[in-house]
Design an enzyme around this catalytic site. Structure first.
Site, short mmCIF file in Angstrom:
data_model
loop_
_atom_site.label_atom_id
_atom_site.label_comp_id
_atom_site.label_asym_id
_atom_site.label_seq_id
_atom_site.Cartn_x
_atom_site.Cartn_y
_atom_site.Cartn_z
N ASP A 146 -1.87 -1.84 13.38
CA ASP A 146 -2.01 -1.08 12.15
C ASP A 146 -2.10 0.38 12.61
O ASP A 146 -3.12 0.80 13.15
CB ASP A 146 -3.28 -1.48 11.40
N ASP A 185 0.53 8.08 7.74
CA ASP A 185 0.90 6.69 8.01
C ASP A 185 2.26 6.63 8.69
O ASP A 185 2.44 5.93 9.70
CB ASP A 185 0.99 5.89 6.70
N LEU A 226 -2.45 3.28 11.24
CA LEU A 226 -3.47 4.16 10.67
C LEU A 226 -4.29 3.39 9.64
O LEU A 226 -3.95 3.33 8.47
CB LEU A 226 -2.83 5.39 10.05
N ASP A 227 -5.36 2.80 10.12
CA ASP A 227 -6.26 2.02 9.26
C ASP A 227 -7.14 2.96 8.44
O ASP A 227 -7.63 3.97 8.92
CB ASP A 227 -7.15 1.14 10.15
N GLU A 283 -5.17 -6.75 12.25
CA GLU A 283 -6.49 -6.26 11.88
C GLU A 283 -7.57 -7.26 12.29
O GLU A 283 -8.42 -6.98 13.13
CB GLU A 283 -6.56 -5.97 10.37
N ASP A 333 0.84 -1.20 0.00
CA ASP A 333 0.00 0.00 0.00
C ASP A 333 0.87 1.25 0.00
O ASP A 333 1.93 1.29 0.63
CB ASP A 333 -0.91 0.03 1.24
N GLU A 340 2.08 -2.95 10.44
CA GLU A 340 1.77 -3.07 9.02
C GLU A 340 2.83 -2.38 8.16
O GLU A 340 3.11 -2.79 7.05
CB GLU A 340 0.40 -2.45 8.72
N GLU A 341 3.43 -1.34 8.71
CA GLU A 341 4.35 -0.51 7.93
C GLU A 341 5.78 -1.04 7.91
O GLU A 341 6.61 -0.51 7.18
CB GLU A 341 4.36 0.92 8.49
#
Length: 336
Positions: free
Chosen positions: A120, A76, A122-123, A283, A70, A99-100
């Site tokens: 996560d 983010d 910043l979803d 998530e 993404d 996630e990052e």
């Protein structure tokens, strides 16, 4: 009791609530409370950045992609840095899964504690620039093995999670969280700069009237999923009303509405994403943990989400979660 200036002089702050829970839990050391307090500091900092994003030039793309492919937005990157900095210095965490970040973040030995936090930061970040509600999601495990932390320490089913929560950044900022003793919601009070208990013992309805999914992918769905969605849009019983469709595109916002109003949230696998799109560790599992604490149900279409044995830290899975009767109805189609 509220005073003349509108401030409650006996408000139940999130810290006070956690300490009360700690007292009622034999063997509790307070380390999880310290970890969650530091996490709340990160959430408040992110909430402030979200509100000031336009003024502080935080909109737009940062110019890179995260480990799951993404595009990273500037917020983010900031949110991820805040989570890592706050959690790696509080003395309670040993490893962070974001996630990052492609690989786990190992906390320096001098600051290392016993908890593993998956998150996560910043979803729903694709919605940042158009001011749609976004959020943060996290799950917490306790390290079980001696020695330095490794990936294997977090490749465990969600049933072993000790706490999970999310923050929703919208018209206000709200944290919904569970430590395994029910689900509770806290709203950030700008008067005192702290989260105050506003939703005690959140419990989802057994059946709702709303479904939430990205129907733009219907072309790629399995026919069983299409049949289920068609059944709630066009009920055979004329006395039944069709379900309303609501989809924001931020899992936090869509699931939060599902908690409050009931119904079902689904992000099924499809021919373009055969393993689903939502990530299991940071998530699906945290949301499934909270959904079950609220009396709901969460499945991947075959089995309970929290019973999945993860094989990788960025593993994906399909998700069907919400009111028990609605998920049961969906499963009848998926297993037909």
């Amino acid at each position: 009791m509220a005073s003349d200036n509108g401030v409650d002089s006996d408000c139940m702050t999130i810290t006070r609530f956690l300490i009360d829970q700690q007292r009622s839990c034999p063997g509790a050391t307070g380390s999880l409370t310290l970890l969650l307090n530091q996490l709340m500091t990160a959430v408040k900092a992110i909430a402030s950045a979200v509100k000031r994003a336009g003024i502080a030039n935080l909109y737009g793309i940062a110019g890179s992609q995260n480990t799951t492919g993404d595009e990273q937005k500037k917020l983010d990157v900031l949110a991820n840095d805040l989570f890592i900095n706050m959690l790696s210095t509080c003395g309670q965490a040993c490893m962070l899964i974001s996630e990052e970040n492609e690989d786990p973040v190992i906390v320096p030995e001098e600051n290392r504690g016993k908890y593993i936090v998956t998150f996560d930061p910043l979803d729903g970040s694709s919605n940042i620039d158009c001011l749609v509600s976004i959020g943060s999601i996290w799950g917490i495990y306790e390290k079980k093995t001696p020695g330095p932390p490794t990936k294997e320490d977090v490749l465990r089913p969600g049933t072993e999670m000790v706490s999970a929560g999310y923050a929703l950044y919208g018209s206000g900022t709200m944290v919904v969280m569970s430590t395994g003793c029910g689900l509770h919601g806290f709203t950030l009070d700008p008067n005192i700069g702290d989260f105050v208990l506003t939703h005690r013992d959140m419990f989802i309805k057994n059946r709702g009237k709303i479904y939430s999914t990205n129907e733009g992918y219907e072309k790629y769905w399995d026919q069983k999923v299409t049949n289920y969605v068609h059944s709630i849009k066009y009920p055979e019983d004329e006395k039944k009303s069709p379900y309303g469709a609501r989809y924001i595109g931020s899992m936090v916002a869509d699931v939060h509405r599902t908690f409050l109003y009931g119904g079902i949230f689904l992000y099924p696998a499809n021919t373009k994403s055969p393993n689903g799109k939502l990530r299991l560790l940071y998530e699906s599992n945290p949301m499934a943990f909270m959904m079950e604490q609220a009396g709901g149900r969460a499945t991947d279409g075959e089995k309970r989400v929290m019973e999945i044995e993860p094989k990788g830290i960025h593993e994906r899975c399909p998700v069907f979660m919400g009111s028990t009767y609605d998920v049961d109805d969906c499963m009848k189609f998926l297993t037909a």
